[in-house]
Scaffold this active site. Sequence first.
Site, short mmCIF file in Angstrom:
data_model
loop_
_atom_site.label_atom_id
_atom_site.label_comp_id
_atom_site.label_asym_id
_atom_site.label_seq_id
_atom_site.Cartn_x
_atom_site.Cartn_y
_atom_site.Cartn_z
NE ARG A 168 -0.20 3.54 13.26
CZ ARG A 168 0.78 2.64 13.27
NH1 ARG A 168 1.84 2.83 14.05
NH2 ARG A 168 0.71 1.56 12.50
CE1 TYR A 173 1.42 -5.43 11.92
CE2 TYR A 173 -0.12 -4.99 10.15
CZ TYR A 173 0.46 -4.62 11.35
OH TYR A 173 0.08 -3.46 11.97
CE LYS A 178 -9.28 -11.18 19.02
NZ LYS A 178 -10.66 -10.60 19.21
CE1 TYR A 234 -1.75 3.12 3.13
CE2 TYR A 234 -3.40 2.80 1.44
CZ TYR A 234 -2.90 3.53 2.51
OH TYR A 234 -3.54 4.67 2.93
N1 LIG Z 1 -8.68 7.88 7.39
C1 LIG Z 1 -7.37 8.02 7.56
O1 LIG Z 1 -6.89 8.20 8.68
C2 LIG Z 1 -6.41 7.95 6.40
C3 LIG Z 1 -5.06 7.90 6.68
C4 LIG Z 1 -4.16 7.84 5.61
C5 LIG Z 1 -4.61 7.90 4.30
N2 LIG Z 1 -5.94 7.97 4.07
C6 LIG Z 1 -6.34 8.02 2.66
O2 LIG Z 1 -7.49 8.87 2.52
C7 LIG Z 1 -8.36 8.35 1.51
C8 LIG Z 1 -9.77 8.17 2.08
O3 LIG Z 1 -9.66 7.34 3.21
P1 LIG Z 1 -10.95 6.94 4.09
O4 LIG Z 1 -10.47 6.74 5.48
O5 LIG Z 1 -12.07 7.87 3.80
O6 LIG Z 1 -11.26 5.50 3.48
P2 LIG Z 1 -12.66 4.82 3.07
O7 LIG Z 1 -12.35 3.41 2.75
O8 LIG Z 1 -13.68 5.12 4.08
O9 LIG Z 1 -13.08 5.62 1.74
C9 LIG Z 1 -12.58 5.28 0.48
C10 LIG Z 1 -13.77 5.34 -0.48
O10 LIG Z 1 -13.28 5.13 -1.81
C11 LIG Z 1 -14.20 4.33 -2.50
N3 LIG Z 1 -13.51 3.62 -3.59
C12 LIG Z 1 -12.47 2.77 -3.48
N4 LIG Z 1 -12.15 2.29 -4.70
C13 LIG Z 1 -13.00 2.85 -5.59
C14 LIG Z 1 -13.19 2.76 -6.98
N5 LIG Z 1 -12.42 1.96 -7.73
N6 LIG Z 1 -14.17 3.49 -7.57
C15 LIG Z 1 -14.97 4.29 -6.82
N7 LIG Z 1 -14.86 4.43 -5.48
C16 LIG Z 1 -13.88 3.71 -4.89
C17 LIG Z 1 -14.74 3.36 -1.44
O11 LIG Z 1 -16.00 2.82 -1.81
C18 LIG Z 1 -14.81 4.24 -0.20
O12 LIG Z 1 -16.09 4.81 -0.06
C19 LIG Z 1 -7.71 7.06 1.01
O13 LIG Z 1 -6.98 7.34 -0.17
C20 LIG Z 1 -6.74 6.67 2.12
O14 LIG Z 1 -5.60 5.97 1.63
C21 LIG Z 1 -6.86 7.97 5.06
O1 LIG Z 2 -7.58 -4.71 16.80
C1 LIG Z 2 -6.50 -4.10 16.51
C2 LIG Z 2 -6.33 -3.31 15.32
C3 LIG Z 2 -5.12 -2.67 15.09
N1 LIG Z 2 -4.10 -2.74 15.99
C4 LIG Z 2 -2.85 -2.01 15.78
O2 LIG Z 2 -3.19 -0.63 15.78
C5 LIG Z 2 -2.29 0.11 14.94
C6 LIG Z 2 -3.12 0.95 13.97
O3 LIG Z 2 -3.72 0.10 13.07
P1 LIG Z 2 -4.75 0.64 11.93
O4 LIG Z 2 -5.64 1.70 12.49
O5 LIG Z 2 -5.41 -0.57 11.35
O6 LIG Z 2 -3.89 1.26 10.77
P2 LIG Z 2 -2.40 1.89 10.66
O7 LIG Z 2 -2.33 3.10 11.53
O8 LIG Z 2 -1.38 0.83 10.87
O9 LIG Z 2 -2.38 2.31 9.10
C7 LIG Z 2 -3.43 3.13 8.63
O10 LIG Z 2 -3.03 4.46 8.88
C8 LIG Z 2 -3.17 5.24 7.75
C9 LIG Z 2 -3.78 4.42 6.65
O11 LIG Z 2 -3.06 4.72 5.50
C10 LIG Z 2 -5.22 4.72 6.28
O12 LIG Z 2 -6.02 4.79 7.37
C11 LIG Z 2 -3.67 3.00 7.14
O13 LIG Z 2 -2.62 2.39 6.49
C12 LIG Z 2 -1.38 -0.94 14.29
O14 LIG Z 2 -0.19 -1.01 15.03
C13 LIG Z 2 -2.16 -2.24 14.43
O15 LIG Z 2 -1.32 -3.36 14.46
C14 LIG Z 2 -4.25 -3.50 17.18
O16 LIG Z 2 -3.30 -3.60 17.98
N2 LIG Z 2 -5.45 -4.15 17.39
#
Ligand SMILES: NC(=O)c1ccc[n+]([C@@H]2O[C@H](COP(=O)([O-])OP(=O)(O)OC[C@H]3O[C@@H](n4cnc5c(N)ncnc54)[C@H](O)[C@@H]3O)[C@@H](O)[C@H]2O)c1
Ligand SMILES: O=c1ccn([C@@H]2O[C@H](COP(=O)(O)OP(=O)(O)O[C@H]3OC[C@](O)(CO)[C@H]3O)[C@@H](O)[C@H]2O)c(=O)[nH]1
Length: 386
Positions: A257, A332, A248, A182
């Site tokens: 984070r 992972y 967990k 990713y």
């Molecule tokens: N939420 C966060 O903390 C976080 C952190 C880092 C990066 N991001 C980035 O921000 C963006 C939005 O994240 P989010 O948390 O809202 O995620 P999310 O999964 O809630 O939203 C993503 C949306 O994109 C849509 N989507 C995915 N593939 C598609 C496609 N091929 N065609 C049309 N729609 C499509 C999904 O249906 C979904 O509604 C993502 O690019 C994610 O990588 C989010």
């Molecule tokens: O039940 C659980 C779930 C997760 N963890 C640990 O928590 C840390 C955060 O995990 P998560 O929120 O799944 O995601 P990350 O922060 O690792 O990555 C996200 O951050 C940005 C984004 O790009 C989009 O949202 C995504 O990649 C992690 O350490 C897990 O192992 C847990 O302990 N128990």
Amino acid sequence: MATRTDLDGRPIKPLTICMIGAGGFIGSHLCEKLMSETPHKVLALDVYNDKIKHLLEPDSLPWAGRIQFHRLNIKHDSRLEGLIKMADLTINLAAICTPADYNTRPLDTIYSNFIDALPVVKYCSENNKRLIHFSTCEVYGKTIGSFLPKDSPLRQDPAYYVLKEDTSPCIFGSIEKQRWSYACAKQLIERLIYAEGAETGLEFTIVRPFNWIGPRMDFIPGIDGPSEGVPRVLACFSNNLLRREPLKLVDGGESQRTFIYIKDAIEAVLLMIENPDRANGHIFNVGNPNNEVTVRQLAEMMTKVYAKVSGETVLESPTVDVSSKEFYGEGYDDSDKRIPDMTIINKQLGWNPKTSLWDLLESTLTYQHRTYAEAIKKSIAKPSAS
Ligand SMILES: NC(=O)c1ccc[n+]([C@@H]2O[C@H](COP(=O)([O-])OP(=O)(O)OC[C@H]3O[C@@H](n4cnc5c(N)ncnc54)[C@H](O)[C@@H]3O)[C@@H](O)[C@H]2O)c1
Ligand SMILES: O=c1ccn([C@@H]2O[C@H](COP(=O)(O)OP(=O)(O)O[C@H]3OC[C@](O)(CO)[C@H]3O)[C@@H](O)[C@H]2O)c(=O)[nH]1
């Protein structure tokens, strides 16, 4: 609505925004903000719209006519270019962005975060349209400090862990650690967009969100998502709390984070939208460096907050350690620490986050309890047919 002005005092003209992925967590909050506080129009593109249905109906809503939903998958839909051409600005949020998928569905993850974004960049470049692309803080991978000896005092030196858009390297694990599929896909699409900016003059802004959390993030397994689904940590822990299960902690919950309230983060995005001269050509960290916890500390705080908002007692053993292999499977790996440097966003947009972790968890867990507690009770009372 009074004439709104940008950070330089100039009137802001109403925009048409093509928002791809508008039906997701961030998209739904961004649509809410745009509809309730600005005159802008939104072409909301997504495969799903359950998180924005409250904005689309009924026709009597004050913003009716300013938001149109287009159900489409950008992988293969000929309408995409026309919708980008109709808009002044495209915001691309579309992605597979739940870590449980990165090492188990690496091909889908790479296609979603790199290949599928290519036509969006191409159509913006060819039609001279501005692009705001959502990347991730995960492109930084691991900190330099994480490679120092455990007892090295340099680990306390911010130069070894603060993540800065214009100087920090991107450090990922080895290829068999497919978790990094990713972040690597996101890094390459960033580099492609940056190159389009340099070579063809594409007006772009790249956003690197640092763990934005709040209501409507992901799903609760078995209620509004698949029972075997593994969402991001907020929804995982909320699910455990709602079901009175121990939270967990993957590999003991040692990873750190910084969490930011979605409503604070959306303020930053609105500033980027309405201040193109200050945002174009920039990559922005958007996070809250004051809200740093280990995952274990997050679990402890969520347990306390949930007891307060739900009135329920705390379990004897509120957490349990699990291995990442058991929880996520082979391949992972993890980011050790994510502290955003805020220099560039402060300078360009004068933005800072406001909400403490406790306060954002209080409002978010109030929403989770109000939205899911009844449904969970019913599902526990009559387990699904075996
Ligand atoms: N939420 C966060 O903390 C976080 C952190 C880092 C990066 N991001 C980035 O921000 C963006 C939005 O994240 P989010 O948390 O809202 O995620 P999310 O999964 O809630 O939203 C993503 C949306 O994109 C849509 N989507 C995915 N593939 C598609 C496609 N091929 N065609 C049309 N729609 C499509 C999904 O249906 C979904 O509604 C993502 O690019 C994610 O990588 C989010
Ligand atoms: O039940 C659980 C779930 C997760 N963890 C640990 O928590 C840390 C955060 O995990 P998560 O929120 O799944 O995601 P990350 O922060 O690792 O990555 C996200 O951050 C940005 C984004 O790009 C989009 O949202 C995504 O990649 C992690 O350490 C897990 O192992 C847990 O302990 N128990």
